[in-house]
Motif scaffolding. Structure first.
Motif, PDB file in Angstrom:
ATOM      1  N   UNK A 147       0.902  -1.249  -0.035  1.00  0.00           N
ATOM      2  CA  UNK A 147       0.020   0.033   0.052  1.00  0.00           C
ATOM      3  C   UNK A 147       0.985   1.250  -0.082  1.00  0.00           C
ATOM      4  N   UNK A 148       2.273   0.905  -0.259  1.00  0.00           N
ATOM      5  CA  UNK A 148       3.207   2.411  -0.359  1.00  0.00           C
ATOM      6  C   UNK A 148       4.298   2.023   0.496  1.00  0.00           C
ATOM      7  N   UNK A 149       5.277   2.987   0.542  1.00  0.00           N
ATOM      8  CA  UNK A 149       6.367   2.932   1.459  1.00  0.00           C
ATOM      9  C   UNK A 149       6.118   3.338   2.717  1.00  0.00           C
ATOM     10  N   UNK A 150       6.410   3.042   3.831  1.00  0.00           N
ATOM     11  CA  UNK A 150       6.441   3.347   5.128  1.00  0.00           C
ATOM     12  C   UNK A 150       7.806   3.664   5.667  1.00  0.00           C
ATOM     13  N   UNK A 151       8.221   3.778   6.948  1.00  0.00           N
ATOM     14  CA  UNK A 151       9.467   4.155   7.264  1.00  0.00           C
ATOM     15  C   UNK A 151      10.413   3.067   7.168  1.00  0.00           C
ATOM     16  N   UNK A 152       9.818   2.114   7.091  1.00  0.00           N
ATOM     17  CA  UNK A 152      10.825   0.685   6.998  1.00  0.00           C
ATOM     18  C   UNK A 152      10.713   0.112   5.608  1.00  0.00           C
ATOM     19  N   UNK A 153      10.274   0.732   4.673  1.00  0.00           N
ATOM     20  CA  UNK A 153      10.319   0.295   3.355  1.00  0.00           C
ATOM     21  C   UNK A 153       8.665  -0.033   2.732  1.00  0.00           C
ATOM     22  N   UNK A 154       8.624  -0.659   1.779  1.00  0.00           N
ATOM     23  CA  UNK A 154       7.296  -0.952   1.478  1.00  0.00           C
ATOM     24  C   UNK A 154       6.425  -1.702   2.514  1.00  0.00           C
ATOM     25  N   UNK A 155       5.176  -1.205   2.396  1.00  0.00           N
ATOM     26  CA  UNK A 155       4.398  -1.883   3.704  1.00  0.00           C
ATOM     27  C   UNK A 155       3.296  -2.745   2.956  1.00  0.00           C
ATOM     28  N   UNK A 156       3.836  -4.241   2.853  1.00  0.00           N
ATOM     29  CA  UNK A 156       3.117  -5.313   1.917  1.00  0.00           C
ATOM     30  C   UNK A 156       2.290  -6.147   2.901  1.00  0.00           C
ATOM     31  N   UNK A 157       1.242  -6.690   2.625  1.00  0.00           N
ATOM     32  CA  UNK A 157       0.180  -7.268   3.563  1.00  0.00           C
ATOM     33  C   UNK A 157      -0.451  -8.266   2.273  1.00  0.00           C
ATOM     34  N   UNK A 158      -1.020  -9.404   2.984  1.00  0.00           N
ATOM     35  CA  UNK A 158      -2.000 -10.110   2.107  1.00  0.00           C
ATOM     36  C   UNK A 158      -3.232  -9.500   2.295  1.00  0.00           C
ATOM     37  N   UNK A 159      -3.650  -9.296   0.955  1.00  0.00           N
ATOM     38  CA  UNK A 159      -5.020  -8.613   0.674  1.00  0.00           C
ATOM     39  C   UNK A 159      -5.925  -9.481  -0.102  1.00  0.00           C
ATOM     40  N   UNK A 160      -7.274  -8.890   0.208  1.00  0.00           N
ATOM     41  CA  UNK A 160      -8.369  -9.695  -0.478  1.00  0.00           C
ATOM     42  C   UNK A 160      -9.468  -8.600  -0.714  1.00  0.00           C
ATOM     43  N   UNK A 161     -10.067  -8.634  -1.779  1.00  0.00           N
ATOM     44  CA  UNK A 161     -11.085  -7.675  -2.053  1.00  0.00           C
ATOM     45  C   UNK A 161     -12.342  -8.375  -2.933  1.00  0.00           C
ATOM     46  N   UNK A 162     -13.520  -7.866  -2.568  1.00  0.00           N
ATOM     47  CA  UNK A 162     -14.496  -8.574  -3.348  1.00  0.00           C
ATOM     48  C   UNK A 162     -15.728  -7.395  -3.515  1.00  0.00           C
ATOM     49  N   UNK A 163     -16.115  -7.457  -4.707  1.00  0.00           N
ATOM     50  CA  UNK A 163     -17.474  -6.174  -5.051  1.00  0.00           C
ATOM     51  C   UNK A 163     -18.634  -6.777  -4.314  1.00  0.00           C
ATOM     52  N   UNK A 164     -19.308  -5.853  -3.961  1.00  0.00           N
ATOM     53  CA  UNK A 164     -20.524  -5.989  -3.011  1.00  0.00           C
ATOM     54  C   UNK A 164     -21.710  -5.608  -4.125  1.00  0.00           C
ATOM     55  N   UNK A 165     -22.840  -5.945  -3.765  1.00  0.00           N
ATOM     56  CA  UNK A 165     -24.024  -5.632  -4.397  1.00  0.00           C
ATOM     57  C   UNK A 165     -24.457  -4.326  -4.674  1.00  0.00           C
ATOM     58  N   UNK A 166     -24.507  -3.675  -5.862  1.00  0.00           N
ATOM     59  CA  UNK A 166     -24.856  -2.244  -6.079  1.00  0.00           C
ATOM     60  C   UNK A 166     -26.374  -1.798  -5.134  1.00  0.00           C
ATOM     61  N   UNK A 167     -26.301  -0.603  -4.903  1.00  0.00           N
ATOM     62  CA  UNK A 167     -27.592   0.293  -4.385  1.00  0.00           C
ATOM     63  C   UNK A 167     -27.873   1.200  -5.383  1.00  0.00           C
ATOM     64  N   UNK A 168     -29.342   0.792  -5.915  1.00  0.00           N
ATOM     65  CA  UNK A 168     -29.739   1.697  -7.073  1.00  0.00           C
ATOM     66  C   UNK A 168     -29.838   3.115  -6.713  1.00  0.00           C
ATOM     67  N   UNK A 169     -29.847   3.630  -5.489  1.00  0.00           N
ATOM     68  CA  UNK A 169     -30.226   4.825  -5.450  1.00  0.00           C
ATOM     69  C   UNK A 169     -28.946   5.806  -5.722  1.00  0.00           C
TER      70      UNK A 169
END
Length: 300
Positions: A147-169
């Motif tokens: 997610x970008x560099x921090x004080x100790x270098x790249x901030x690397x994590x395990x990431x997961x993302x999922x799309x959620x249902x839409x809201x018509x409004x």
């Protein structure tokens, strides 16, 4: 015995991690590729203050100032930011704001993207609580992303993302979708039990890498706090009255913004000068806050 003058109160301080006699402010920072700075602030007043008008007048608190939660103060600042001349593409915040449905709706109405943190118990559109949702994620849904560099270098994590249902409004213009909703999680590589969660409201073309970058930008406000405290004395005051707090904090924020702007200008000037012949034959050139040795390339 209590004093009627100070605007301090025994309350929980996130900085100290315990209940102390202190003042608490709610702040907003603006971050871009060109720099970052604190741009807004509000002093939080507990009900014990706002319900005691004589006490407020002694501390020079305006009569029209009523009780407002930290979330309400944050919403006021978001409205001011959206109405300002600042180009705002994304808003991110801690879980106190992220779990506030009114805070999120405030951004959805003008179509501003957001990636705030949320607690693990958060429910969202069409899904159970976020913690349970990601506990069901397949192994292949996780990937290492920085997610970008921090004080100790790249901030690397395990990431997961999922799309959620839409809201018509909010997510459609007529019958055409124009916004998406996501749930994201961040899991420490070395300590897999440390998991954090985010909700996102985004343009259709956004990538997971972009969402992770925006979520990582949340640390900009912590960096602003550190710089403003170390360089401009943001927290070095003994004022106890309402007006005094705003004067000190506002001037410290202004000084920090000025330093951030001049540092960027110096860096850009240094970039311009690198490789360009100077008045002397020296190979030393100013590059931002440091020096760089410039070696002429072969002539053609």
């Amino acid at each position: 015995m209590r004093s009627n003058v100070p605007t301090a109160e025994r309350q929980y301080s996130g900085t100290a991690g315990r209940t102390e006699n202190c003042q608490i402010g709610v702040f907003a920072a603006y971050a871009s590729a060109r720099g970052r700075a604190l741009v807004d602030r509000e002093l939080y007043l507990p009900k014990s203050w706002t319900e005691d008008r004589e006490r407020c007048r002694t501390a020079r608190v305006p009569d029209e100032r009523e009780f407002a939660t930290k979330g309400e103060l944050a919403r006021h600042m978001v409205l001011r930011a959206v109405a300002s001349l600042l180009p705002i593409a994304w808003v991110t915040a801690d879980s106190a704001c992220g779990q506030d449905n009114r805070f999120r709706r405030l951004l959805e109405q003008p179509g501003v993207g957001y990636v705030p943190a949320i607690p693990k118990s958060q429910f969202s559109v069409g899904c159970s609580c976020i913690e349970v949702l990601f506990a069901q994620a397949p192994d292949e849904a996780w990937e290492k992303i920085s997610c970008g560099d921090g004080a100790k270098g790249p901030r690397v994590y395990h990431r997961a993302a999922v799309r959620l249902p839409a809201v018509a409004e909010f997510d459609y213009q007529g019958a055409v979708p124009h916004r998406m909703r996501w749930a994201l999680t961040r899991r420490s590589i070395s300590k897999p039990d440390e998991i954090a969660y985010d909700l996102a409201y985004t343009p259709l073309q956004v990538t997971v890498q972009e969402l992770v970058r925006v979520a990582g930008a949340r640390w900009a406000i912590e960096e602003c706090f550190q710089a403003a405290k170390n360089e401009c004395g943001l927290d070095q005051y003994e004022v106890r009255r309402y007006v005094g707090w705003y004067r000190h904090v506002t001037l410290a924020m202004l000084a920090h913004a000025f330093l951030a702007a001049t540092a960027r200008q110096s860096w850009e000037k240094g970039v311009e000068q690198v490789g360009r012949p100077g008045p002397s034959s020296s190979q030393w050139r100013r590059f931002g806050d440091s020096w760089q040795l410039v070696v002429p390339g072969p002539r053609t």
